[in-house]
Design an enzyme around this catalytic site. Structure first.
Site, PDB file in Angstrom:
ATOM      1  N   TRP A  10       0.822  -1.221   0.000  1.00 23.52           N
ATOM      2  CA  TRP A  10       0.000   0.000   0.000  1.00 23.52           C
ATOM      3  C   TRP A  10       0.854   1.269   0.000  1.00 23.52           C
ATOM      4  O   TRP A  10       0.329   2.358  -0.165  1.00 23.52           O
ATOM      5  CB  TRP A  10      -0.906   0.012   1.233  1.00 23.52           C
ATOM      6  CG  TRP A  10      -2.130  -0.830   1.095  1.00 23.52           C
ATOM      7  CD1 TRP A  10      -2.479  -1.614   0.041  1.00 23.52           C
ATOM      8  CD2 TRP A  10      -3.179  -0.960   2.063  1.00 23.52           C
ATOM      9  NE1 TRP A  10      -3.684  -2.231   0.293  1.00 23.52           N
ATOM     10  CE2 TRP A  10      -4.127  -1.850   1.517  1.00 23.52           C
ATOM     11  CE3 TRP A  10      -3.409  -0.433   3.335  1.00 23.52           C
ATOM     12  CZ2 TRP A  10      -5.292  -2.205   2.199  1.00 23.52           C
ATOM     13  CZ3 TRP A  10      -4.561  -0.783   4.021  1.00 23.52           C
ATOM     14  CH2 TRP A  10      -5.499  -1.666   3.460  1.00 23.52           C
ATOM     15  N   HIS A 129      13.276  -1.834  -1.016  1.00 23.16           N
ATOM     16  CA  HIS A 129      12.424  -1.306  -2.091  1.00 23.16           C
ATOM     17  C   HIS A 129      13.137  -0.109  -2.715  1.00 23.16           C
ATOM     18  O   HIS A 129      13.800   0.655  -2.012  1.00 23.16           O
ATOM     19  CB  HIS A 129      11.060  -0.899  -1.529  1.00 23.16           C
ATOM     20  CG  HIS A 129      10.073  -0.587  -2.614  1.00 23.16           C
ATOM     21  ND1 HIS A 129      10.104   0.605  -3.314  1.00 23.16           N
ATOM     22  CD2 HIS A 129       9.058  -1.311  -3.135  1.00 23.16           C
ATOM     23  CE1 HIS A 129       9.136   0.593  -4.226  1.00 23.16           C
ATOM     24  NE2 HIS A 129       8.487  -0.562  -4.135  1.00 23.16           N
ATOM     25  N   GLU A 199      11.833  -5.730  -9.374  1.00 25.44           N
ATOM     26  CA  GLU A 199      11.018  -4.540  -9.623  1.00 25.44           C
ATOM     27  C   GLU A 199      11.838  -3.499 -10.397  1.00 25.44           C
ATOM     28  O   GLU A 199      12.536  -2.676  -9.788  1.00 25.44           O
ATOM     29  CB  GLU A 199      10.581  -3.916  -8.299  1.00 25.44           C
ATOM     30  CG  GLU A 199       9.641  -4.778  -7.489  1.00 25.44           C
ATOM     31  CD  GLU A 199       8.699  -3.915  -6.664  1.00 25.44           C
ATOM     32  OE1 GLU A 199       7.486  -4.088  -6.805  1.00 25.44           O
ATOM     33  OE2 GLU A 199       9.173  -3.068  -5.901  1.00 25.44           O
ATOM     34  N   GLY A 205       4.996   2.208 -10.944  1.00 20.60           N
ATOM     35  CA  GLY A 205       4.105   3.363 -10.963  1.00 20.60           C
ATOM     36  C   GLY A 205       4.002   4.082 -12.299  1.00 20.60           C
ATOM     37  O   GLY A 205       3.486   5.196 -12.367  1.00 20.60           O
ATOM     38  N   SER A 244       3.821  -1.909 -11.914  1.00 18.55           N
ATOM     39  CA  SER A 244       2.611  -1.617 -12.690  1.00 18.55           C
ATOM     40  C   SER A 244       1.724  -2.840 -12.971  1.00 18.55           C
ATOM     41  O   SER A 244       1.023  -2.873 -13.989  1.00 18.55           O
ATOM     42  CB  SER A 244       2.962  -0.923 -14.007  1.00 18.55           C
ATOM     43  OG  SER A 244       3.560   0.330 -13.734  1.00 18.55           O
TER      44      SER A 244
END
Ligand code: PGA
Length: 284
Positions: A10, A129, A199, A205, A244
């Protein structure tokens, strides 16, 4: 068959009302599904973890209440172990955090430790991340310390790796990811379970999902690293893709050889859309 793992990240989103809506929609959608072939993990902002943990337990308590009122069970013929099994089995989602500090306690304003996360029900933690690496200057060395801290608390790390556009354009991404993995994962330890999420930064995004071939190439690289360089380090390791992903792309990504699951950001914020992604994962 390896379990598919679907992780909702989130990021810094959602308040209590949105969290309640999400839980309600996931509970409704998951109630009739057989989730035994997958693991669903929710990583909300830290301030919501304890609250969501309590709300997720509600399903189990409801089931228990129904068993009692229908006369199937009485409080005297149910042991504490059975009681917790019933409550936990009815819980569809495991909890994770988005980061942790490598120390247990201390003067680290604004941080939260793996030890604290374990106390509020976290089974997983996302580490390294790209948003942490760039916004908080986290190096591979810091990520390695955090992974050790998670391991010490029996929390499964979800370790993120991925190149930016420049590295991809220069065709140096294989070497970059190899180094990120080798320098982030502490090699002197033994993991029961470890998750690597590929990622690519240029995909996060942006709505620009990496191509099937690009993802397969990195999944094969990660597998090779684990087979040749990190063999025996983990009893089980899983490779996820993130960047995405939404309900329209999840099926194709999940069918890529070597991909064991998804790390979903924006599309995980909506309980209905996230449920669709989970439903797709069950089919694999
Ligand atoms: P995204 O984020 O799905 O919104 O691209 C993924 C992530 O950063 O984990």
């Amino acid at each position: 068959m390896t379990k598919k793992i679907i992780v909702a990240n989130w990021k810094m989103n959602h308040g209590f009302d949105e969290a309640n809506d999400w839980i309600e929609s996931v509970n409704k959608n998951f109630a009739t599904l057989d989730l035994s072939s997958i693991e669903v993990v929710l990583c909300p902002p830290s301030y919501l973890i304890d609250y969501i943990d309590g709300e997720l337990m509600e399903n189990g308590f409801k089931k228990l209440e129904n068993m009692m009122t229908s006369g199937q069970k009485s409080t005297t013929d149910i042991s504490d172990t059975d009681l917790s099994k019933i409550v936990l089995n009815e819980r569809y989602v495991q909890l994770g955090a988005q980061d942790c500090h490598y120390e247990q306690k201390g003067s680290f304003t604004g941080d939260i430790s793996a030890w604290m996360l374990k106390k509020i029900g976290c089974e997983y933690v996302i580490l390294g991340h790209s948003e942490r690496r760039s916004n908080h200057y986290e190096t591979n060395k810091i990520v390695a310390k955090k992974i050790l801290a998670a391991l010490n608390q029996q929390i499964t790390p979800i370790i993120c790796v991925g190149e930016d556009q420049e590295v991809r354009d220069q065709d140096k991404y294989m070497e970059f990811i190899y180094k990120q993995i080798m320098h982030s994962i502490p090699q002197e330890t033994k993991f029961d379970k470890l998750i690597i999420a590929y990622e690519p930064i240029w995909s996060i995004g942006t709505g620009n999902v990496a191509g099937t071939k690009q993802i397969a190439e990195i999944a094969a690289l990660i597998k090779k690293i684990f087979d040749r360089k990190l063999s025996g380090i983990a009893n089980q390791y899983y490779i996820l893709y993130g960047g995405s992903v939404d309900k329209s792309t999840s099926r194709e990504i999940l069918s890529i050889p070597g991909i064991d699951g998804l790390l979903v950001g924006k599309a995980s914020l909506d309980g209905e859309e996230f449920s669709e992604i989970v439903k797709t994962a069950i089919e694999f």
